[in-house]
Design a protein around this motif. Sequence first.
Motif, mmCIF file in Angstrom:
data_model
loop_
_atom_site.group_PDB
_atom_site.id
_atom_site.type_symbol
_atom_site.label_atom_id
_atom_site.label_comp_id
_atom_site.label_asym_id
_atom_site.label_seq_id
_atom_site.Cartn_x
_atom_site.Cartn_y
_atom_site.Cartn_z
ATOM 1 N N ASP A 190 21.562 69.086 25.569
ATOM 2 C CA ASP A 190 21.583 69.810 26.841
ATOM 3 C C ASP A 190 22.878 69.552 27.612
ATOM 4 O OD1 ASP A 190 19.229 71.124 26.451
ATOM 5 O OD2 ASP A 190 18.103 70.105 28.031
ATOM 6 N N TRP B 64 18.253 71.433 23.756
ATOM 7 C CA TRP B 64 19.320 72.092 22.996
ATOM 8 C C TRP B 64 20.343 71.054 22.535
ATOM 9 C CZ3 TRP B 64 19.852 76.633 20.777
ATOM 10 C CH2 TRP B 64 21.118 77.046 20.351
ATOM 11 N N THR C 11 17.693 74.124 18.838
ATOM 12 C CA THR C 11 16.672 73.339 19.530
ATOM 13 C C THR C 11 16.212 72.192 18.651
ATOM 14 O OG1 THR C 11 15.926 75.325 20.684
ATOM 15 C CG2 THR C 11 14.433 73.440 20.672
#
Length: 214
Positions: A133, A80, A74
């Motif tokens: 992400d 992410w 993270t």
Amino acid sequence: MDEPRRPAPLEVRRTALDLGWLMARWLEGEIASRPGYQPRFGPDQETAHLVPTLAALCRAGYVTTCSQPGFAGTGANGLWWEQRAAVELVVTDADLLHRLADAAYAAGMVVRINDHRRDGGAQEQPVVVTTCDGEPMTAFGGRIGRADMAIQWSGLHPRLYAEVSTGTYVSIVAPEYGPAGERLWSVLDHLTALRRENLAGPWATTTEPAPKES
């Protein structure tokens, strides 16, 4: 491996080898600034553990221009992030280029080559090295435009600029995202003999490589 050739005296440092030795000193904190980078700033903290590997490459005749470790986690924005371990280098010696490419291919690394010689050559496409992400964020490789090349190597002596701006730019990228890709640095340490000569280094193993036959 033969002992790396030392650079010329300061007043005649006008070759890629000389530039590599100076880049190694910047990586190690002995020089405050380098071309194409914010003045009086050293390497990013995330690459601090890569300095021995990068400096050894620079002293071996390569010039590293960018690198990042393998990472998955993270980020500060709460999303992410995943990174592939990767390094970009400029190479002006054909033997060194083949040695680097052979070692990288043999280890299963992703290799991108962009030849900036005036008569052309290989021009391979960039490879994504960072996602957020799942969305691509940054890539290594690809041909460098003339304006960007001038920014990257601003302040060099014209003869040295002519050498590095027409060199071969190589990106070596781990195929895996995350810490597993950190094996890239072991491959490069064997290439420069750092792993054999410095068993206390960050990628050390308990077994030295077998000696080469004479």
